[in-house]
Design an enzyme around this catalytic site. Structure first.
Site, PDB file in Angstrom:
ATOM      1  N   ARG A  31       0.917  -0.943   0.056  1.00  0.00           N
ATOM      2  CA  ARG A  31      -0.109  -0.096  -0.014  1.00  0.00           C
ATOM      3  C   ARG A  31       0.940   1.228   0.129  1.00  0.00           C
ATOM      4  O   ARG A  31       1.821   1.235   0.841  1.00  0.00           O
ATOM      5  CB  ARG A  31      -0.972  -0.175   1.403  1.00  0.00           C
ATOM      6  CG  ARG A  31      -1.707   1.533   1.332  1.00  0.00           C
ATOM      7  CD  ARG A  31      -2.961   1.343   0.669  1.00  0.00           C
ATOM      8  NE  ARG A  31      -3.912   2.074   1.009  1.00  0.00           N
ATOM      9  CZ  ARG A  31      -3.812   3.564   0.876  1.00  0.00           C
ATOM     10  NH1 ARG A  31      -2.760   4.054   0.487  1.00  0.00           N
ATOM     11  NH2 ARG A  31      -4.869   4.471   1.320  1.00  0.00           N
ATOM     12  N   GLU A  74     -11.257   4.740  -5.152  1.00  0.00           N
ATOM     13  CA  GLU A  74     -11.809   3.518  -5.250  1.00  0.00           C
ATOM     14  C   GLU A  74     -12.060   3.234  -6.697  1.00  0.00           C
ATOM     15  O   GLU A  74     -12.412   3.919  -7.360  1.00  0.00           O
ATOM     16  CB  GLU A  74     -12.834   2.876  -4.198  1.00  0.00           C
ATOM     17  CG  GLU A  74     -12.413   3.677  -2.846  1.00  0.00           C
ATOM     18  CD  GLU A  74     -11.393   2.545  -2.295  1.00  0.00           C
ATOM     19  OE1 GLU A  74     -11.457   1.398  -2.575  1.00  0.00           O
ATOM     20  OE2 GLU A  74     -10.496   3.010  -1.449  1.00  0.00           O
ATOM     21  N   ARG A 118      -1.148  -5.444   4.759  1.00  0.00           N
ATOM     22  CA  ARG A 118      -0.401  -4.816   3.686  1.00  0.00           C
ATOM     23  C   ARG A 118       0.901  -4.203   4.011  1.00  0.00           C
ATOM     24  O   ARG A 118       0.743  -3.320   5.183  1.00  0.00           O
ATOM     25  CB  ARG A 118      -1.162  -3.923   2.677  1.00  0.00           C
ATOM     26  CG  ARG A 118      -2.209  -4.718   1.952  1.00  0.00           C
ATOM     27  CD  ARG A 118      -3.011  -3.738   1.186  1.00  0.00           C
ATOM     28  NE  ARG A 118      -3.757  -2.641   2.080  1.00  0.00           N
ATOM     29  CZ  ARG A 118      -4.655  -1.980   1.661  1.00  0.00           C
ATOM     30  NH1 ARG A 118      -5.306  -1.890   0.518  1.00  0.00           N
ATOM     31  NH2 ARG A 118      -4.963  -0.983   2.364  1.00  0.00           N
TER      32      ARG A 118
END
Length: 174
Positions: A52, A60, A95
């Site tokens: 990330r 998104e 992540r």
């Protein structure tokens, strides 16, 4: 009995190999782009890692400019070897959070500069990202062409509220 011992040793060995700590900086090949700020790399030929991008939040997938942000990210670094400078902590989805470089180019900053992400001030106080975002806004790059762009964190909250409302309405109908 020998099979059980072998199985236990094999499982332990695989677990310890996959759980080994990554270095703070490492190189890996980008093998998948999830969206404008998340991707997968292949590390040491056999370990797939989700990363990330630190300091930023991109639209998104279903959000306006979500596909454009993903495409821009893909064009920048898909299939390339990148340098990952990771934070010590992972996010809630496990992540790695990192700044990512292709050569000397900071990918995180380039995505903001192109207007495909916000500076994620909730998790970053880096003033350089503020400056880069302001410049992108003023020059109406990427998502800043939209008259009323919606930040991804607001988009996620709206979707969450809509899901909750649907549940309430569904239970009222039963």
């Amino acid at each position: 009995m020998k099979r059980i011992v072998f199985l236990v040793i094999s499982v332990f060995w695989c677990y310890s190999a996959s759980a080994q700590e990554l270095p703070n900086e490492f190189y890996a090949k980008v093998v998948g782009i999830s969206d404008g700020d998340t991707f997968k790399v292949l590390y040491q030929e056999n370990q797939e890692i989700k990363v990330r991008l630190n300091h930023i939040d991109a639209p998104e997938k279903g959000q306006p400019f979500g596909k454009s942000a993903k495409k821009y990210a893909s064009d920048l670094y898909f299939g390339k070897e990148v340098k990952i400078v990771r934070q010590k902590k992972k996010d809630r989805y496990q992540r790695i959070i990192a700044e990512v470089f292709v050569g000397e180019t900071n990918i995180n900053k380039e995505i903001v500069r192109a207007g495909y992400a916000w500076h994620f001030k909730k998790y970053s106080s880096d003033k350089e990202y503020d400056k880069i975002e302001t410049e992108a806004r003023e020059n109406k790059r990427g998502l800043w062409q939209d008259k009323n762009p919606v930040a991804p964190w607001t988009w996620r909250e709206i979707k969450k509220q809509k899901r909750a409302l649907k549940k309430v309405l569904l239970f009222d109908c039963i």
